[in-house]
Design an enzyme around this catalytic site. Structure first.
Site, PDB file in Angstrom:
ATOM      1  N   GLY A  14       4.397  -4.955   6.242  1.00 37.59           N
ATOM      2  CA  GLY A  14       3.812  -5.675   7.426  1.00 37.59           C
ATOM      3  C   GLY A  14       2.934  -6.714   6.584  1.00 37.59           C
ATOM      4  N   ARG A  67      -2.225  -9.392   4.313  1.00 34.95           N
ATOM      5  CA  ARG A  67      -3.225 -10.215   4.178  1.00 34.95           C
ATOM      6  C   ARG A  67      -2.856 -11.601   4.513  1.00 34.95           C
ATOM      7  NH1 ARG A  67      -2.652 -12.316  -2.195  1.00 34.95           N
ATOM      8  NH2 ARG A  67      -0.314 -12.286  -2.088  1.00 34.95           N
ATOM      9  N   ASP A  88      -6.736  -5.639  -0.534  1.00 35.30           N
ATOM     10  CA  ASP A  88      -8.098  -6.131  -0.073  1.00 35.30           C
ATOM     11  C   ASP A  88      -8.023  -7.289   1.117  1.00 35.30           C
ATOM     12  OD1 ASP A  88      -7.323  -8.006  -1.510  1.00 35.30           O
ATOM     13  OD2 ASP A  88      -8.725  -8.212  -2.885  1.00 35.30           O
ATOM     14  N   GLY A  89      -6.897  -7.684   1.129  1.00 39.38           N
ATOM     15  CA  GLY A  89      -6.374  -8.566   2.401  1.00 39.38           C
ATOM     16  C   GLY A  89      -6.558  -9.876   2.080  1.00 39.38           C
ATOM     17  N   ARG A 145       0.360 -21.324   5.188  1.00 40.93           N
ATOM     18  CA  ARG A 145       1.593 -21.654   4.946  1.00 40.93           C
ATOM     19  C   ARG A 145       2.442 -22.036   6.325  1.00 40.93           C
ATOM     20  NH1 ARG A 145       4.627 -16.438   1.985  1.00 40.93           N
ATOM     21  NH2 ARG A 145       4.000 -15.240   3.859  1.00 40.93           N
ATOM     22  N   ASP A 191      11.968  -7.737   2.222  1.00 34.00           N
ATOM     23  CA  ASP A 191      10.752  -8.488   3.146  1.00 34.00           C
ATOM     24  C   ASP A 191      10.611 -10.054   2.704  1.00 34.00           C
ATOM     25  OD1 ASP A 191      10.067  -6.735   0.916  1.00 34.00           O
ATOM     26  OD2 ASP A 191       7.992  -7.716   1.081  1.00 34.00           O
ATOM     27  N   ASN A 192      11.074 -10.157   1.568  1.00 40.38           N
ATOM     28  CA  ASN A 192      10.917 -11.520   0.982  1.00 40.38           C
ATOM     29  C   ASN A 192      12.053 -12.480   1.084  1.00 40.38           C
ATOM     30  OD1 ASN A 192       8.465 -11.101   0.324  1.00 40.38           O
ATOM     31  ND2 ASN A 192       8.866 -10.597  -2.073  1.00 40.38           N
ATOM     32  N   ASP A 243       8.045 -16.698   0.110  1.00 43.88           N
ATOM     33  CA  ASP A 243       6.967 -15.801  -0.717  1.00 43.88           C
ATOM     34  C   ASP A 243       7.037 -16.241  -2.154  1.00 43.88           C
ATOM     35  OD1 ASP A 243       4.887 -13.929  -0.247  1.00 43.88           O
ATOM     36  OD2 ASP A 243       6.366 -12.467   0.706  1.00 43.88           O
TER      37      ASP A 243
HETATM   38  P1  AMP Z   1       4.339  -9.497  -1.607  1.00 47.47           P
HETATM   39  O1  AMP Z   1       4.509  -9.020  -2.831  1.00 47.47           O
HETATM   40  O2  AMP Z   1       3.689 -10.738  -1.462  1.00 47.47           O
HETATM   41  O3  AMP Z   1       5.795  -9.702  -0.846  1.00 47.47           O
HETATM   42  O4  AMP Z   1       3.530  -8.488  -0.618  1.00 47.47           O
HETATM   43  C1  AMP Z   1       4.265  -7.147  -0.458  1.00 47.47           C
HETATM   44  C2  AMP Z   1       3.393  -6.424   0.371  1.00 47.47           C
HETATM   45  O5  AMP Z   1       1.962  -6.304  -0.066  1.00 47.47           O
HETATM   46  C3  AMP Z   1       3.229  -7.158   1.787  1.00 47.47           C
HETATM   47  O6  AMP Z   1       3.153  -6.301   2.766  1.00 47.47           O
HETATM   48  C4  AMP Z   1       1.811  -7.884   1.652  1.00 47.47           C
HETATM   49  O7  AMP Z   1       1.270  -8.244   2.824  1.00 47.47           O
HETATM   50  C5  AMP Z   1       1.146  -6.758   0.904  1.00 47.47           C
HETATM   51  N1  AMP Z   1      -0.093  -7.252   0.058  1.00 47.47           N
HETATM   52  C6  AMP Z   1       0.040  -8.177  -1.154  1.00 47.47           C
HETATM   53  N2  AMP Z   1      -1.146  -8.475  -1.519  1.00 47.47           N
HETATM   54  C7  AMP Z   1      -2.162  -7.792  -0.575  1.00 47.47           C
HETATM   55  C8  AMP Z   1      -3.624  -7.856  -0.838  1.00 47.47           C
HETATM   56  N3  AMP Z   1      -4.102  -8.307  -1.628  1.00 47.47           N
HETATM   57  N4  AMP Z   1      -4.102  -7.006   0.383  1.00 47.47           N
HETATM   58  C9  AMP Z   1      -3.216  -6.629   1.359  1.00 47.47           C
HETATM   59  N5  AMP Z   1      -2.171  -6.695   1.404  1.00 47.47           N
HETATM   60  C10 AMP Z   1      -1.394  -7.254   0.228  1.00 47.47           C
HETATM   61 MG    MG Z   2       6.253 -10.621   0.662  1.00 44.90          MG
END
Ligand code: AMP
Ligand code: MG
Length: 491
Positions: free
Chosen positions: A94, A97, A129-130, A180, A256-257, A266
């Site tokens: 989900g 952030r 940390d979002g 984005r 998810d990407n 992503d």
């Molecule tokens: P990603 O590697 O960017 O595809 O992220 C994988 C998952 O981790 C996704 O659900 C992102 O929303 C979550 N995520 C990545 N970085 C953060 C962050 N700093 N805080 C909260 N969720 C994160």
């Molecule tokens: Mg992602």
């Protein structure tokens, strides 16, 4: 009427179709305000094409919107729920952030998701940390815009705004938010989420929504879900071929990407390959090389099989029949991909027609490039300008023989040499976002607050097929290094 217009001088024109979907699919919440919003970079031409007023976005109010401190009129922020296979393992994910502000309808009536990445914690943040930090957000901005200029479907970057707040990563870094822009943020992972936690009706609702949004040409007949699967497969086969043809390595092709629109999404540990080698991996966490350059088509097929699985209940009431339909669709991927790749390679070598030996000729060239660690982009560029002496292959007898075969091949086609040259010019970029150039731009921005290096880079990258001699220094491959280039997910 004029009153309403004056209130919304930025040009926001949101619709929120995602927010009308079942509540299971998302969580409504506003961005977490930041200490001091500051616009770092704005994509003027993208803003204009979205019907947005550049001056208004550059104002104090504009910065507040782009940093999440002010909700633009008509927006209905939400975090989307999704799941996904990360490095092969299924997980609930989900938007942890990111927040979708809404869908901007541009003056041509087209719909684009506007999403703030780094806008604060959401119910999906897990231990994160979002937030996001400036370097990786500028990196996404540069590479996504370069991909767009290369003619590769991609999400785009409207802006990066500073938050004035520190964010803890390996070190403390300045926080930033990327805006984005995407055809949508529907992912394979969105279907995985609904298939696992939603009802049969939820799944049909999501599939119909995806059809409406991305494949409106598919009629509402009973075969529409099979057509959805086939079209998603077709778009991914086109997309991945385009990546391979320019040497783009996504780096984290988790399910998810992978966007159902067929856009690249992503930008984490992605990077462009310099020396040709199918085993190239840049991502520090991809220790097994799962997402190596040469694996990308296979991983795409694997991800699409996960998508097909989610659709089984919609394909046919008879499970065996449904599985058969899904398998047939998936088995088409490799042929579709190969067809796109071969057509693209022929264009890169100036070929208009088809000869049975073309693939051998292409594979022979790639084999020599791998053996001699020839720069991928520059080898094709040298061939485009008929300067084989500028390649790392020059002087080897294999290459001399290959050149003879290739020239004879071009002589046999009816199109003149000048046409081949034109085709090659428009198929082989002069420059790609070279890792050392991107790093140099980010370093100047982050360490000296000097954005001119990045702006120049963005300008050069915006016309990769112009081959203008004044930017020749952007073609230079990096000096050989004992340490391989590494990219990080810790964004
Ligand atoms: P990603 O590697 O960017 O595809 O992220 C994988 C998952 O981790 C996704 O659900 C992102 O929303 C979550 N995520 C990545 N970085 C953060 C962050 N700093 N805080 C909260 N969720 C994160
Ligand atoms: Mg992602």
């Amino acid at each position: 009427m004029t009153g309403i217009k004056a209130m919304n001088k930025t040009g926001w024109n949101f619709d929120n179709s995602y927010a009308r979907l079942p509540q299971l699919f998302y969580s409504k919440l506003n961005p977490t305000p930041v200490r001091s919003p500051e616009l770092i970079i704005l994509n003027d031409s993208l803003a204009e094409s979205l019907g947005l007023n550049v001056q208004a976005l550059k104002s104090e109010d504009g910065a507040k919107v782009l940093a999440g401190n002010r909700i633009p009129e008509g927006a209905l922020p939400l975090a989307q729920a999704y799941a996904g296979h990360q490095f092969g393992h299924f997980t609930m994910l989900g938007d942890g952030r990111a927040l979708l502000l809404g869908e901007q309808i541009n003056p041509r009536g087209e719909r684009f998701d506007i999403q703030l990445k780094g806008a604060g914690k959401t119910p999906f943040s897990r231990r994160g940390d979002g937030r996001a930090v400036i370097g990786p957000m500028l990196r996404e901005y540069i590479i996504s815009e370069a991909m767009h200029a290369l003619g590769i479907p991609t999400t785009r970057s409207l802006a990066v705004a500073g938050t004035g707040e520190p964010v803890i990563r390996e070190t403390e870094q300045p926080g930033a938010i990327l805006t984005r822009v995407a055809a949508s943020h529907l992912r394979i992972g969105t279907f995985q989420f609904v298939s696992k936690w939603g009802s049969a009706q939820d799944l049909a609702t999501l599939a119909d929504y995806t059809l409406q949004r991305h494949f409106p040409e598919i009629g509402a007949d009973e075969n529409r879900y099979l057509h959805l699967l086939q079209e998603v497969i077709k778009r991914q086969a086109e997309l991945i071929a385009k990546w391979q043809l320019v040497g783009f390595i996504h780096g984290v092709m988790n399910t998810d990407n992978m966007a159902l629109s067929g856009e690249t999404i992503d930008y984490g540990p992605c990077a462009f390959m310099d020396a040709y080698d199918p085993a190239t991996v840049f991502s520090s966490i991809d220790v097994q090389g799962r997402y190596a350059y040469g694996n990308q088509p296979y991983i795409a097929a694997w991800n699409l099989a996960r998508f097909a699985e989610t659709l089984l209940p919609l394909l046919n009431d008879d499970e065996a029949q449904a599985v058969k339909m899904a398998e047939d669709a998936i088995s088409n991927f490799s042929e579709l991909y190969h067809h796109n790749w071969l057509a693209g390679m022929r264009a890169k070598l100036g070929m208009f027609d088809e000869e049975p030996e073309d693939e051998t000729l292409i594979e022979d060239l790639l084999g020599m490039m791998q053996k001699h660690r020839a720069d991928y982009t520059n080898t094709f560029r040298a061939l485009t300008f008929d300067k084989p002496e500028e390649t790392a292959l020059y002087g080897t007898s294999d290459f001399t023989q290959w050149l003879e075969k290739w020239r004879a091949r071009l002589d046999r086609q009816e199109q003149p040499k000048a046409s081949s040259h034109q085709l090659m010019r428009s198929s082989n970029p002069a420059w790609i976002p070279r890792n050392h150039r991107v790093e140099e731009a980010l370093e100047a921005a982050e360490e000296q607050g000097d954005y001119s290096v990045m702006e120049k880079l963005l300008q050069v990258l915006s016309s990769p097929f112009e081959h203008s001699p004044e930017h020749a220094e952007y073609c230079t491959a990096p000096a050989p290094s004992t340490r391989p280039y590494r990219t990080f997910c810790g964004t």
